[in-house]
Design an enzyme around this catalytic site. Structure first.
Site: not given
Length: 457
Positions: A282, A285, A351-352, A385, A444
């Site tokens: 990761q 990236h 995230e992961h 992924d 109403h």
């Protein structure tokens, strides 16, 4: 006893990567939820700067359209004079030239994600409140979606699958795709991205990158024939994530899927080499990527630090990995026990999340805040992924505490359809009038009473 404010940030005396990844030692502390949040490693300054820059980029696109996009392409991508609306022949050429092995893998991923996404479309349900009184809950797809596919440091063809397939499964009939122009490909979108789009039947494609792409999809660009979309989705760096925040309210967005994050929670039974490989997978990236290990085993922490140092030096993107690991967003976190590891993970809301625990399957239910949870050492993030069938567009920056990853539901709007007949309305007539009068909104009640007026005269 130390407090959260005095949590030490040290370097390991025996690790060869001590100069690159810090160790946060939380052992022996009693931390409140707010203390735990404060201890989470985040690159907060980078995100604040990204938001300011993204707002200016989106505003330029909103006000000057194609001119702003061309200026941004030259500034950020080193491209000028390119076709922003991708011609059909570019897509056809890419589809014809894609590596057969890549094509086969994309086709398999499409099938797996399609099956995984199908479970995310709720069935309509009708509830009979009483005789003649019915409420139907239905899920309507948006008319038009815009998907963003990163292509800078990594041309994420897999993200085409992850974005387009859920939208199609949801029933979206109009999908526009944006991805950065590539200087190495003469200003065209990366050919593998175009090939993936072709496999999915997407023919409205724009060579636009970064925050500008989010602004273009949200506001539309008349000169390009790009109509505004209803929902924008897709991963990217912190500028892309920030741009989604800027356009929120103009269009719907998925979660702010910014620079990637991996949090590994491990005990003494874990394999240090596998953890190191997953952290680096990761970190490659982006320089802003977050790679964090949480463990109650000092011995494992040392082993992982050493393994990461060895592997990081030899990986293809060594410089990028080194910068990500050296950043304030990456760390090895030492905790007292499993309970503290769970609390830290749920505060971080990664995230992961990978669980390298002897009882990973049983423990997974206690880790409640994560974009996606990868259970056991044979379920790496890399699987998610590409080929797991799950979606890899996931919330970052702690948003997994309240936001979901991308799915078919991202492109669906729940609607309530209410149907009462005259008798059913009569049953609640007095209640409506009573509540309307209590709220000093008599019209109403009058609207109900009008349906019981004597019309025989």
């Amino acid at each position: 006893m130390r407090t959260a404010a005095s949590a030490t940030s040290t370097t390991s005396s025996t690790s060869r990567k001590a100069e690159r990844v810090r160790t946060i030692d939380l052992r022996g502390q009693s931390l409140s939820p707010s203390d735990m949040l404060a201890a989470v490693p985040r690159a907060t300054q980078a995100r604040a700067e990204a938001l300011e820059a993204a707002a200016a980029i989106v505003e330029a696109v909103r006000t000057t359209g194609e001119a702003a996009l061309r200026e941004q392409a030259e500034r950020f991508d080193g491209v000028s004079g390119h076709a922003i609306r991708v011609p059909a022949e570019h897509v056809a050429e890419a589809a014809a030239s894609v590596d057969p092995a890549v094509r086969s893998a994309l086709e398999a991923a499409i099938d797996r994600v399609r099956r995984g996404s199908a479970a995310q479309v709720p069935a309509s349900q009708t509830t009979d409140i009483g005789p003649g009184a019915r409420i139907t809950q239905r899920w309507q797809p948006v008319t038009r979606a815009g998907v963003y596919i990163p292509g800078g440091k990594a041309p994420l063809a897999s993200s085409v699958v992850m974005n387009v397939v859920p939208a199609q499964v949801a029933g979206v009939t109009s999908i526009a795709l944006a991805s950065p122009p590539q200087a190495a490909h003469g200003g065209r979108v990366h050919p593998t991205i175009l090939a993936a789009a072709s496999l999915l039947g997407i023919d409205e494609i724009y060579a636009i990158g970064g925050a500008g792409a989010i602004g273009a999809l949200a506001h539309g660009v008349a000169d390009l024939g790009l109509d505004p979309v209803d929902v924008v989705s897709g991963p990217g760096n912190n500028y892309v994530a920030s741009a989604k925040r800027v356009v929120a309210g103009v269009v719907g967005t998925d979660s702010e899927a910014g620079a990637t994050e991996i949090l590994v929670v491990a005990d003494a039974s874990a394999d240090a080499a596998l953890i190191a490989a997953d952290l680096i997978s990761q970190a490659e990236h982006d320089e802003q990527a977050s790679a964090v290990l949480v463990t109650d085993s000092v011995e494992l922490a040392e082993q992982v630090a050493s393994a990461v140092a060895d592997l990081a030096a030899t990986t293809a993107h060594a410089a990028r990995v080194a910068e990500a690991l050296a950043g304030p967003q990456s760390a090895i976190v030492l905790v007292d026990d499993r309970a503290m590891a769970e609390a830290f993970s749920n505060a971080y809301a990664p995230e992961h999340l990978e669980l390298h625990l002897a009882d990973a399957s049983a423990a997974a239910e206690r880790f409640t805040s994560a974009g996606a949870v990868f259970v056991g050492d044979q379920t790496p993030v890399s699987l998610g992924d590409y080929m797991a069938g799950s979606n890899h567009v996931l919330p970052t920056g702690g948003q997994a505490r309240y936001a979901a990853g991308l799915g078919a539901y991202t492109f669906l709007r729940p609607q309530q359809v209410i149907e009462y007949d005259h008798a059913a309305l009569a049953e609640v007539r007095a209640g409506v009038v009573a509540l309307a009068n209590a709220e000093i909104l008599p019209a109403h009640g009058d609207a109900v009473e009008a349906r019981f007026a004597d019309t025989s005269r």
